[in-house]
Design a protein around this motif. Structure first.
Motif, PDB file in Angstrom:
ATOM      1  N   ASP A  60       0.821  -1.204   0.000  1.00 40.45           N
ATOM      2  CA  ASP A  60       0.000   0.000   0.000  1.00 40.45           C
ATOM      3  C   ASP A  60       0.858   1.258   0.000  1.00 40.45           C
ATOM      4  OD1 ASP A  60      -2.177  -1.662   0.074  1.00 40.45           O
ATOM      5  OD2 ASP A  60      -2.620  -1.347   2.195  1.00 40.45           O
ATOM      6  N   TYR A  61       1.941   1.226   0.772  1.00 37.81           N
ATOM      7  CA  TYR A  61       2.823   2.383   0.821  1.00 37.81           C
ATOM      8  C   TYR A  61       3.445   2.644  -0.543  1.00 37.81           C
ATOM      9  CZ  TYR A  61       6.712   5.447   2.028  1.00 37.81           C
ATOM     10  OH  TYR A  61       7.593   6.497   2.065  1.00 37.81           O
ATOM     11  N   MET A  62       3.934   1.585  -1.171  1.00 34.80           N
ATOM     12  CA  MET A  62       4.610   1.768  -2.451  1.00 34.80           C
ATOM     13  C   MET A  62       3.646   2.085  -3.587  1.00 34.80           C
ATOM     14  SD  MET A  62       7.859  -0.839  -2.227  1.00 34.80           S
ATOM     15  CE  MET A  62       6.939  -2.257  -1.660  1.00 34.80           C
ATOM     16  N   GLU A  63       2.400   1.721  -3.413  1.00 32.12           N
ATOM     17  CA  GLU A  63       1.394   2.136  -4.392  1.00 32.12           C
ATOM     18  C   GLU A  63       1.211   3.647  -4.380  1.00 32.12           C
ATOM     19  OE1 GLU A  63      -2.046  -0.141  -3.384  1.00 32.12           O
ATOM     20  OE2 GLU A  63      -1.561  -1.737  -4.813  1.00 32.12           O
ATOM     21  N   GLU A  64       1.508   4.255  -3.241  1.00 34.60           N
ATOM     22  CA  GLU A  64       1.384   5.705  -3.119  1.00 34.60           C
ATOM     23  C   GLU A  64       2.713   6.418  -3.323  1.00 34.60           C
ATOM     24  OE1 GLU A  64      -0.604   7.005   0.401  1.00 34.60           O
ATOM     25  OE2 GLU A  64      -2.065   5.369   0.363  1.00 34.60           O
ATOM     26  N   ASN A  65       3.787   5.652  -3.480  1.00 34.02           N
ATOM     27  CA  ASN A  65       5.117   6.240  -3.609  1.00 34.02           C
ATOM     28  C   ASN A  65       5.890   5.532  -4.718  1.00 34.02           C
ATOM     29  OD1 ASN A  65       5.543   8.155  -1.053  1.00 34.02           O
ATOM     30  ND2 ASN A  65       4.330   6.392  -0.432  1.00 34.02           N
ATOM     31  N   LYS A  66       5.691   6.034  -5.907  1.00 40.02           N
ATOM     32  CA  LYS A  66       6.249   5.400  -7.102  1.00 40.02           C
ATOM     33  C   LYS A  66       7.771   5.307  -7.061  1.00 40.02           C
ATOM     34  CE  LYS A  66       6.132   5.942 -12.146  1.00 40.02           C
ATOM     35  NZ  LYS A  66       5.630   6.785 -13.258  1.00 40.02           N
ATOM     36  N   GLU A  67       8.402   6.225  -6.340  1.00 40.35           N
ATOM     37  CA  GLU A  67       9.860   6.319  -6.356  1.00 40.35           C
ATOM     38  C   GLU A  67      10.540   5.472  -5.287  1.00 40.35           C
ATOM     39  OE1 GLU A  67       8.450   9.688  -3.681  1.00 40.35           O
ATOM     40  OE2 GLU A  67       7.710   8.283  -5.173  1.00 40.35           O
ATOM     41  N   VAL A  68       9.768   4.707  -4.505  1.00 42.39           N
ATOM     42  CA  VAL A  68      10.331   3.966  -3.377  1.00 42.39           C
ATOM     43  C   VAL A  68      10.123   2.466  -3.541  1.00 42.39           C
ATOM     44  CG1 VAL A  68      10.278   3.621  -0.870  1.00 42.39           C
ATOM     45  CG2 VAL A  68       9.884   5.912  -1.823  1.00 42.39           C
ATOM     46  N   THR A  69      11.160   1.700  -3.232  1.00 43.35           N
ATOM     47  CA  THR A  69      11.029   0.252  -3.107  1.00 43.35           C
ATOM     48  C   THR A  69      11.550  -0.160  -1.734  1.00 43.35           C
ATOM     49  OG1 THR A  69      11.674  -1.900  -3.997  1.00 43.35           O
ATOM     50  CG2 THR A  69      13.278  -0.162  -4.188  1.00 43.35           C
ATOM     51  N   ILE A  70      10.906  -1.138  -1.121  1.00 39.78           N
ATOM     52  CA  ILE A  70      11.289  -1.587   0.215  1.00 39.78           C
ATOM     53  C   ILE A  70      11.430  -3.100   0.213  1.00 39.78           C
ATOM     54  CG2 ILE A  70      10.700  -1.583   2.669  1.00 39.78           C
ATOM     55  CD1 ILE A  70       8.846   0.760   2.151  1.00 39.78           C
ATOM     56  N   SER A  71      12.513  -3.595   0.795  1.00 41.19           N
ATOM     57  CA  SER A  71      12.678  -5.036   0.978  1.00 41.19           C
ATOM     58  C   SER A  71      12.557  -5.359   2.458  1.00 41.19           C
ATOM     59  CB  SER A  71      14.033  -5.511   0.444  1.00 41.19           C
ATOM     60  OG  SER A  71      15.086  -4.938   1.179  1.00 41.19           O
ATOM     61  N   TYR A  72      11.904  -6.458   2.774  1.00 40.10           N
ATOM     62  CA  TYR A  72      11.744  -6.884   4.168  1.00 40.10           C
ATOM     63  C   TYR A  72      12.430  -8.222   4.376  1.00 40.10           C
ATOM     64  CZ  TYR A  72       9.664  -8.465   8.544  1.00 40.10           C
ATOM     65  OH  TYR A  72       9.486  -8.929   9.821  1.00 40.10           O
ATOM     66  N   GLU A  73      13.284  -8.278   5.393  1.00 43.35           N
ATOM     67  CA  GLU A  73      14.002  -9.502   5.732  1.00 43.35           C
ATOM     68  C   GLU A  73      13.697  -9.860   7.179  1.00 43.35           C
ATOM     69  OE1 GLU A  73      18.607 -11.112   6.271  1.00 43.35           O
ATOM     70  OE2 GLU A  73      18.212  -9.140   5.378  1.00 43.35           O
ATOM     71  N   SER A  74      13.441 -11.131   7.421  1.00 47.72           N
ATOM     72  CA  SER A  74      13.042 -11.544   8.763  1.00 47.72           C
ATOM     73  C   SER A  74      13.837 -12.748   9.244  1.00 47.72           C
ATOM     74  CB  SER A  74      11.547 -11.890   8.775  1.00 47.72           C
ATOM     75  OG  SER A  74      11.158 -12.405  10.018  1.00 47.72           O
ATOM     76  N   ILE A  75      14.223 -12.704  10.526  1.00 46.03           N
ATOM     77  CA  ILE A  75      14.863 -13.829  11.197  1.00 46.03           C
ATOM     78  C   ILE A  75      14.145 -14.042  12.519  1.00 46.03           C
ATOM     79  CG2 ILE A  75      16.985 -14.746  12.206  1.00 46.03           C
ATOM     80  CD1 ILE A  75      18.578 -13.094  10.280  1.00 46.03           C
ATOM     81  N   LYS A  76      13.950 -15.277  12.901  1.00 42.41           N
ATOM     82  CA  LYS A  76      13.180 -15.606  14.094  1.00 42.41           C
ATOM     83  C   LYS A  76      13.990 -15.480  15.378  1.00 42.41           C
ATOM     84  CE  LYS A  76      10.776 -19.464  16.355  1.00 42.41           C
ATOM     85  NZ  LYS A  76       9.691 -18.655  16.893  1.00 42.41           N
TER      86      LYS A  76
END
Length: 421
Positions: A60-76
């Motif tokens: 949703d955030y990136m749909e409103e911000n064409k110039e931004v990409t975000i990667s999410y990394e998770s460790i338990k």
């Protein structure tokens, strides 16, 4: 930051650690366009349901911000905080990351955390959360996305089968445990992380919160005017008693991982109780146990119970990254009421905002009532200026190894002193 229409690129790397293997899963959605900012987001929320909500907020955030990409990394679990500390020490912190009480203290001393004061002041946080967020210098370096609670899971069918009731006081709890021990059933499933330290913290610190003296006492402990053991001895003595009387299988608990191994053990239906985070209640329900259950506050008072909570899943922003302001903008977006509500309710947790929304899961409604009506103990209070979460975890593990409690209390006080040097 100006909102724009949609570029969507999500890279989610989930590290799932199991007892026998490591599994990496990569999920990506690529509908490329011009990108000016690439942000990395590192966290310890790895369960599929949690990641799905994070993914949707990112989308949703990136749909409103064409110039931004975000990667999410998770460790338990603990592996996450070890990795986070390694990244900080190497000067390679992600743009956005999750902290707990202990890592926040360490990172703020190193000037690694961006000032989120202005951002936080524009969010309608509840009073109990506001009181936790400010550091000693008056600034805010993290913002919570949920308020988690810790509880006692009760297997209703097993209790009923044996003619036992859900305990409401410490005396009642001990009586039920004695009954099951006499029938060769271990009453309480505990893990090697949060179960026993939160039990000790609840027992030891509740009088302070009830009297409203916790800030003064914690400041005295910070300054070395009082000892932590003065207040936590009674709590850890209760843990020791539970192990000695075999209410808890100490050897097994030492190997039981938080909200994973303990959940698997509980759904077997062989023990009436489990001590762990109430946020796992939805996961337990989805595991389809062949019994009903409910989660209640810790019944550890002579005349009642104690609810332990934490402002949790705390987001911080790197002060040394190239995208600090963009990262703050995303955090601000994450804290929008509709986002924070779906994230918290998905985890059977409270939202940290000043409104009346409450978790909807039926199995935790006793926790909800307690949160609304009585004083709560905060598991890692921000007035405590030493790594309380790690120290109490290690004391719990040493108790499970049957180490002497008097020596452990001395060791605990030494850790507090060492942490301040």
């Amino acid at each position: 930051m100006k909102r724009k229409k949609a570029y969507i690129y999500i890279l989610i790397i989930i590290f799932v650690f199991t007892a026998c293997s490591n599994k990496n899963e990569v999920v990506s959605y690529d509908r490329s366009s011009d990108v000016n900012y690439t942000l990395s987001f590192f966290g310890n929320k790895h369960e599929a349901a949690n990641v799905k909500v994070i993914e949707q907020i990112l989308t949703d955030y990136m749909e409103e911000n064409k110039e931004v990409t975000i990667s999410y990394e998770s460790i338990k679990g603990d592996d996450y905080f070890s990795a986070l500390k390694n990244r900080e020490q190497a000067g390679k912190l992600d743009d956005i990351f999750m902290v707990n009480h202990d890592t926040m203290l360490e990172f703020s001393k190193n000037d690694s955390l961006a000032d989120l004061t202005e951002l936080a002041e524009n969010v309608s946080f509840s009073e109990i959360v506001k009181n936790q967020m400010r550091s000693l210098d008056g600034k805010i370096y993290w913002v919570p996305t949920i308020v988690s609670a810790f509880g006692l899971y009760c297997n209703m069918e097993l209790l009923e089968k044996h003619g036992q009731k859900v305990p409401k006081t410490l005396g009642e709890w001990k009586t039920v445990c004695e009954y099951f021990v006499s029938h060769n059933i271990t009453p309480i499933i505990a893990n090697n992380d949060i179960s026993l330290k939160t039990l000790a913290i609840a027992k030891g610190f509740y009088p302070l919160y009830k009297e409203g003296t916790q800030v003064e006492v914690f400041e005295n402990i910070n300054k070395g005017k009082e000892k932590l053991s003065t207040y936590l001895f009674e709590g850890f003595a209760l843990v020791k008693e539970f192990c000695t009387k075999e209410y808890i299988d100490a050897e097994k608990s030492l190997e039981t991982k938080n909200t994973s191994d303990d959940l698997e053990e509980f759904i077997k239906g062989e023990s009436p109780f489990m001590l762990t985070g109430a946020w796992a209640a939805g996961r337990v329900k989805n595991m389809n146990p062949n019994f009903t259950f409910k989660v209640i506050p810790y019944p550890i008072l002579e005349n009642g119970s104690v609810l332990v909570i934490n402002p949790d899943v705390r987001l911080s922003v790197s002060a040394k990254g190239k995208n600090t302001e963009i990262a703050k903008d995303f955090v601000s977006y994450f804290l929008k009421e509709e986002n924070i509500w779906r994230f918290a309710n998905n985890q059977s947790s409270f939202i940290p905002l000043d409104n009346k929304n409450k978790p909807t899961l039926n199995e935790i409604q006793d926790i909800v009532t307690s949160y609304q009506t009585q004083a709560c103990v905060i598991g890692s209070d921000s007035s405590i200026q030493f790594p309380i979460w790690d120290i109490t975890m290690n004391v719990s593990r040493k108790l499970l190894k049957n180490e002497d409690i008097a020596e452990l209390m001395q060791w605990m006080d030494e850790q507090v002193i060492n942490a301040k040097e």
